[in-house]
Design a protein around this motif. Structure first.
Motif, PDB file in Angstrom:
ATOM      1  N   MET A  65       0.829  -1.201   0.000  1.00  0.00           N
ATOM      2  CA  MET A  65       0.000   0.000   0.000  1.00  0.00           C
ATOM      3  C   MET A  65       0.867   1.256   0.000  1.00  0.00           C
ATOM      4  SD  MET A  65      -3.295  -0.811   0.161  1.00  0.00           S
ATOM      5  CE  MET A  65      -4.360  -2.188   0.643  1.00  0.00           C
ATOM      6  N   PHE A  66       0.290   2.286  -0.522  1.00  0.00           N
ATOM      7  CA  PHE A  66       0.955   3.591  -0.549  1.00  0.00           C
ATOM      8  C   PHE A  66      -0.001   4.606   0.055  1.00  0.00           C
ATOM      9  CE2 PHE A  66       1.695   7.642  -2.877  1.00  0.00           C
ATOM     10  CZ  PHE A  66       2.980   7.894  -2.431  1.00  0.00           C
ATOM     11  N   ARG A  67       0.479   5.365   1.005  1.00  0.00           N
ATOM     12  CA  ARG A  67      -0.345   6.385   1.652  1.00  0.00           C
ATOM     13  C   ARG A  67       0.253   7.754   1.331  1.00  0.00           C
ATOM     14  NH1 ARG A  67      -3.623   6.012   6.322  1.00  0.00           N
ATOM     15  NH2 ARG A  67      -2.785   3.911   6.687  1.00  0.00           N
ATOM     16  N   HIS A  68      -0.474   8.519   0.527  1.00  0.00           N
ATOM     17  CA  HIS A  68       0.026   9.825   0.106  1.00  0.00           C
ATOM     18  C   HIS A  68      -0.808  10.915   0.767  1.00  0.00           C
ATOM     19  CE1 HIS A  68       1.090  13.227  -2.524  1.00  0.00           C
ATOM     20  NE2 HIS A  68       2.186  12.543  -2.775  1.00  0.00           N
ATOM     21  N   GLN A  69      -0.155  11.931   1.320  1.00  0.00           N
ATOM     22  CA  GLN A  69      -0.908  12.995   1.976  1.00  0.00           C
ATOM     23  C   GLN A  69      -1.644  13.852   0.960  1.00  0.00           C
ATOM     24  OE1 GLN A  69       0.253  15.204   5.694  1.00  0.00           O
ATOM     25  NE2 GLN A  69       0.449  16.901   4.265  1.00  0.00           N
ATOM     26  N   ARG A  70      -2.937  13.925   1.102  1.00  0.00           N
ATOM     27  CA  ARG A  70      -3.780  14.784   0.287  1.00  0.00           C
ATOM     28  C   ARG A  70      -4.582  15.704   1.212  1.00  0.00           C
ATOM     29  NH1 ARG A  70      -3.750  12.985  -5.195  1.00  0.00           N
ATOM     30  NH2 ARG A  70      -1.839  11.752  -5.295  1.00  0.00           N
ATOM     31  N   ILE A  71      -5.180  16.727   0.616  1.00  0.00           N
ATOM     32  CA  ILE A  71      -5.944  17.698   1.396  1.00  0.00           C
ATOM     33  C   ILE A  71      -7.436  17.431   1.195  1.00  0.00           C
ATOM     34  CG2 ILE A  71      -6.326  20.136   1.874  1.00  0.00           C
ATOM     35  CD1 ILE A  71      -3.465  19.129   2.337  1.00  0.00           C
ATOM     36  N   GLY A  72      -8.156  17.325   2.308  1.00  0.00           N
ATOM     37  CA  GLY A  72      -9.567  16.993   2.246  1.00  0.00           C
ATOM     38  C   GLY A  72     -10.473  18.128   2.666  1.00  0.00           C
ATOM     39  N   GLY A  79      -4.255  10.613   4.801  1.00  0.00           N
ATOM     40  CA  GLY A  79      -3.474   9.650   4.034  1.00  0.00           C
ATOM     41  C   GLY A  79      -4.349   8.946   3.031  1.00  0.00           C
ATOM     42  N   CYS A  80      -4.220   9.305   1.768  1.00  0.00           N
ATOM     43  CA  CYS A  80      -5.022   8.718   0.691  1.00  0.00           C
ATOM     44  C   CYS A  80      -4.397   7.379   0.290  1.00  0.00           C
ATOM     45  CB  CYS A  80      -5.064   9.674  -0.498  1.00  0.00           C
ATOM     46  SG  CYS A  80      -6.154   9.156  -1.839  1.00  0.00           S
ATOM     47  N   LEU A  81      -5.161   6.301   0.398  1.00  0.00           N
ATOM     48  CA  LEU A  81      -4.640   4.963   0.184  1.00  0.00           C
ATOM     49  C   LEU A  81      -4.715   4.543  -1.289  1.00  0.00           C
ATOM     50  CD1 LEU A  81      -6.263   3.110   3.206  1.00  0.00           C
ATOM     51  CD2 LEU A  81      -3.855   3.716   2.955  1.00  0.00           C
ATOM     52  N   GLY A 150     -16.824  12.930  -5.588  1.00  0.00           N
ATOM     53  CA  GLY A 150     -16.373  14.241  -5.141  1.00  0.00           C
ATOM     54  C   GLY A 150     -15.199  14.715  -5.976  1.00  0.00           C
ATOM     55  N   PRO A 151     -14.622  15.845  -5.651  1.00  0.00           N
ATOM     56  CA  PRO A 151     -13.442  16.328  -6.364  1.00  0.00           C
ATOM     57  C   PRO A 151     -12.277  15.361  -6.207  1.00  0.00           C
ATOM     58  CG  PRO A 151     -14.396  18.066  -4.998  1.00  0.00           C
ATOM     59  CD  PRO A 151     -15.067  16.785  -4.601  1.00  0.00           C
ATOM     60  N   ARG A 152     -11.396  15.335  -7.188  1.00  0.00           N
ATOM     61  CA  ARG A 152     -10.202  14.505  -7.103  1.00  0.00           C
ATOM     62  C   ARG A 152      -9.339  15.003  -5.943  1.00  0.00           C
ATOM     63  NH1 ARG A 152      -8.721   9.532  -8.858  1.00  0.00           N
ATOM     64  NH2 ARG A 152      -6.514   9.403  -9.426  1.00  0.00           N
ATOM     65  N   PRO A 153      -8.845  14.097  -5.057  1.00  0.00           N
ATOM     66  CA  PRO A 153      -7.988  14.549  -3.948  1.00  0.00           C
ATOM     67  C   PRO A 153      -6.749  15.276  -4.467  1.00  0.00           C
ATOM     68  CG  PRO A 153      -8.625  12.254  -3.667  1.00  0.00           C
ATOM     69  CD  PRO A 153      -9.043  12.645  -5.041  1.00  0.00           C
ATOM     70  N   VAL A 154      -6.415  16.386  -3.839  1.00  0.00           N
ATOM     71  CA  VAL A 154      -5.276  17.187  -4.298  1.00  0.00           C
ATOM     72  C   VAL A 154      -4.189  17.223  -3.235  1.00  0.00           C
ATOM     73  CG1 VAL A 154      -6.729  18.656  -5.746  1.00  0.00           C
ATOM     74  CG2 VAL A 154      -6.185  19.367  -3.409  1.00  0.00           C
ATOM     75  N   THR A 155      -2.980  17.534  -3.673  1.00  0.00           N
ATOM     76  CA  THR A 155      -1.870  17.770  -2.768  1.00  0.00           C
ATOM     77  C   THR A 155      -1.899  19.241  -2.346  1.00  0.00           C
ATOM     78  OG1 THR A 155      -0.351  18.355  -4.543  1.00  0.00           O
ATOM     79  CG2 THR A 155      -0.513  16.024  -3.952  1.00  0.00           C
ATOM     80  N   GLU A 156      -1.127  19.559  -1.313  1.00  0.00           N
ATOM     81  CA  GLU A 156      -1.051  20.956  -0.877  1.00  0.00           C
ATOM     82  C   GLU A 156      -0.514  21.841  -2.003  1.00  0.00           C
ATOM     83  OE1 GLU A 156       1.030  23.729   2.587  1.00  0.00           O
ATOM     84  OE2 GLU A 156       1.378  21.563   2.550  1.00  0.00           O
ATOM     85  N   GLU A 157       0.454  21.332  -2.751  1.00  0.00           N
ATOM     86  CA  GLU A 157       1.039  22.089  -3.856  1.00  0.00           C
ATOM     87  C   GLU A 157      -0.001  22.419  -4.927  1.00  0.00           C
ATOM     88  OE1 GLU A 157       3.901  19.886  -6.057  1.00  0.00           O
ATOM     89  OE2 GLU A 157       4.706  21.642  -7.089  1.00  0.00           O
ATOM     90  N   GLU A 158      -0.877  21.467  -5.206  1.00  0.00           N
ATOM     91  CA  GLU A 158      -1.884  21.674  -6.247  1.00  0.00           C
ATOM     92  C   GLU A 158      -2.929  22.702  -5.854  1.00  0.00           C
ATOM     93  OE1 GLU A 158      -2.121  17.387  -8.543  1.00  0.00           O
ATOM     94  OE2 GLU A 158      -3.032  17.567  -6.556  1.00  0.00           O
ATOM     95  N   LEU A 159      -3.130  22.925  -4.555  1.00  0.00           N
ATOM     96  CA  LEU A 159      -4.137  23.892  -4.113  1.00  0.00           C
ATOM     97  C   LEU A 159      -3.836  25.299  -4.623  1.00  0.00           C
ATOM     98  CD1 LEU A 159      -4.972  22.895  -0.436  1.00  0.00           C
ATOM     99  CD2 LEU A 159      -6.493  22.815  -2.411  1.00  0.00           C
TER     100      LEU A 159
END
Length: 227
Positions: A65-72, A79-81, A150-159
C-alpha cells in the motif's frame, strides 16, 4: 484566498481553515450513501483486493500500500490509500527524467501527470489502467476522509492552482470518482479540472452523484478517457 487562513501544526491537523462552513456538502444523506456503497464495494470486490495485494507483493518488491498525503474537507490532510504502483525510488526517477527531458518537464508542469511515467512499475501500470490501484480508497470513505463521489484529492502544492475556487474544493470530501474522472481526464487541462470541481460543489445533488457513478464504469473501460 479570502475567508481562508493557512495554518501549521501537528500531523492530521488542518493545513488550511475554511472559515464559512463546518459540514461538507450532502450532509447525512451523502454520508449514509457513502458508508453503504463502500461496505458493499469492499465485500463484493474482496477477491480483487486480495489479487492486487498478491500481484504487487510478487512483482513489485516493497510495500503493498501507498499512503500519500492529500488535502480533504476544510483543508484537513489525510493519508489517501492506493496500491503502490511506483518503484521505491520513484522521486529520484522523476527528478532525473524531468531534468533530461524538457517536453516531459513541460507536461508535468501543465498537468502534474506524465503519459510515460518512469516511476511506474509494470504491475503498477496494469493497476492504473484498470483503476484497481484506487480500490483501497474505499477504506478512506469508511473512515470519513473521502466520499464515493467528489473532487479529485489534491496535494497541498496543487491547491495553489485553485485560487478562489479552493473554497468549493474545501466544501466537499474528495471522491474516488467525480466529474473530472468521467470527463476525459487525460485529455483535459488542470484548469478544466478546477472548473469541474467548482461546478460539482455548487450543483451537488444525489441525482448528480448517481449519474457520475453510472458514468464511471464506461470511463474506466474506454481508453480515451483514461480513468
Amino acid at each position: 484566498m479570502d475567508g481562508i487562513a493557512k495554518v501549521t501544526g501537528a500531523d492530521e491537523q488542518p493545513l488550511f481553515v475554511f472559515l464559512t462552513t463546518d459540514r461538507p456538502i450532502g450532509l447525512t444523506t451523502k454520508r449514509a450513501a457513502d458508508v453503504v456503497l463502500a461496505l458493499w464495494g469492499i465485500i463484493l470486490l474482496s477477491p480483487l483486493l486480495v489479487l492486487c495485494c498478491l500481484a504487487t507483493a510478487c512483482f513489485a518488491p516493497g510495500p503493498i500500500m501507498f499512503r500519500h498525503q492529500r488535502i480533504g474537507f476544510n483543508g484537513k490532510p489525510f493519508g489517501c490509500l492506493k496500491f503502490r504502483t511506483m518503484a521505491i525510488d520513484a522521486s529520484e526517477r522523476l527528478r532525473r527524467h524531468l531534468e533530461s527531458d524538457p517536453v516531459a518537464a513541460a507536461e508535468w508542469h501543465a498537468t502534474r501527470k506524465l503519459r510515460r511515467d518512469p516511476r511506474v512499475t509494470a504491475v503498477g501500470a496494469l493497476l492504473r489502467k484498470s483503476s484497481l490501484d484506487e480500490l483501497p480508497q474505499l477504506f478512506n470513505v469508511l473512515k470519513g476522509d473521502m466520499s464515493i463521489v467528489g473532487p479529485r484529492p489534491v496535494t497541498e502544492e496543487e491547491l495553489d492552482r485553485y485560487s478562489d475556487a479552493v473554497r468549493a474544493y474545501f466544501s466537499c470530501r474528495p471522491g474516488i470518482t467525480g466529474l473530472w474522472q468521467v470527463s476525459g481526464r487525460s485529455t483535459t487541462t488542470f484548469q478544466r479540472r478546477v472548473v469541474l470541481d467548482s461546478y460539482y460543489a455548487h450543483n451537488w445533488s444525489m441525482i448528480l452523484d448517481a449519474k457520475i457513478i453510472m458514468a464511471t464504469l464506461p470511463a474506466v473501460c474506454f481508453s480515451n478517457t483514461a480513468y
